[in-house]
Design a protein around this motif. Sequence first.
Motif, mmCIF file in Angstrom:
data_model
loop_
_atom_site.group_PDB
_atom_site.id
_atom_site.type_symbol
_atom_site.label_atom_id
_atom_site.label_comp_id
_atom_site.label_asym_id
_atom_site.label_seq_id
_atom_site.Cartn_x
_atom_site.Cartn_y
_atom_site.Cartn_z
ATOM 1 N N GLU A 38 0.816 -1.208 0.000
ATOM 2 C CA GLU A 38 0.000 0.000 0.000
ATOM 3 C C GLU A 38 0.855 1.266 0.000
ATOM 4 O O GLU A 38 0.400 2.329 -0.434
ATOM 5 N N LYS A 39 2.106 1.177 0.486
ATOM 6 C CA LYS A 39 2.999 2.335 0.444
ATOM 7 C C LYS A 39 3.268 2.764 -0.996
ATOM 8 O O LYS A 39 3.237 3.954 -1.325
ATOM 9 N N ILE A 40 3.549 1.780 -1.845
ATOM 10 C CA ILE A 40 3.867 2.119 -3.227
ATOM 11 C C ILE A 40 2.621 2.562 -3.984
ATOM 12 O O ILE A 40 2.682 3.421 -4.863
ATOM 13 N N ASP A 41 1.463 1.992 -3.629
ATOM 14 C CA ASP A 41 0.211 2.454 -4.231
ATOM 15 C C ASP A 41 -0.039 3.917 -3.891
ATOM 16 O O ASP A 41 -0.424 4.716 -4.753
ATOM 17 N N ARG A 42 0.186 4.270 -2.647
ATOM 18 C CA ARG A 42 -0.058 5.652 -2.210
ATOM 19 C C ARG A 42 0.934 6.609 -2.851
ATOM 20 O O ARG A 42 0.576 7.714 -3.274
#
Length: 304
Positions: A109-113
């Motif tokens: 989710e870090k890279i998605d954000r």
Amino acid sequence: MAVRHFLTLNDLNNDELTALLDHASFLRRDWRAGNVRNSLRNRVLAMIFEKSSTRTRVSFEAGMTQLGGSAMFLSPKDTQLGRGEPIDDSARVISSMVDAVMIRTFAHEKIDRFAAMSRVPVINALTDDFHPCQLLADMQTYREHRGSIADATVAWIGDGNNMCNSYINAARQFGFSLRVACPEGYAPSQPLLEQHRDCVEVVSGPEEAARGAHLLVTDVWASMGQESEQSARMKAFSRFQVSPQLMSLADPDALFMHCLPAHRGEEISADMLDHPGSVVWHEAENRLHAQKALLEFLILGTLD
């Protein structure tokens, strides 16, 4: 034109993936011929590493240099990323100064954000859920040795980890059948399996997965962040080692791959990297060329 990211294999369609792999093979031949390429001259790649790496850092940094650009290494301890700056703020600032961002981190989710706030392409260089860059290299390597992987059978032996998840995506994208053999309790994402039930099968053991397969693939039993589980995993995975004996059940022309680093005597036998079917070193080099093709595609918007 909307910014294109590469967070999973599903961010590119089959035609784009095929063209990218063809271009990667061209770049490999061109580089080995000693030709100079300046397609990314004056372009900058930011490389954010929250997980350590050998192949990922060397391949992306060397790749940008070989294409005439440059890459900068960013770690949490050297930037505000490690001091609590919000991901949104970091994404806005970093993406305003570079042409692409590569991130190797833990939570997907870090890279998605980060990608949601970035004005330039973001590349997933590994998260706990997916490792799509490695799949580009693997698919390129298979094509260079055996041609199209469509309609082939691939056996995944071992942990249902980020590499396994990316092989599940690849089965649909490249049209092969995937057999997954892993110990009880270590299966890949159930929702992901449900979404790919037409091309992925979880089988009872490594022998069933390997029988007649055209490609056998494995990975370490304990990935980064799972060191405390090493002892339990060694016991659970003891019968999931890839060896020449297991390879003998596969198709006579079967290939063997491993994303490295490899733990000889654990997920592979001591002699497996030297097996006639092993293309591990070719696969490792192809991280360089597949990523050069990906960088050109995302930054320039074309493959020439």
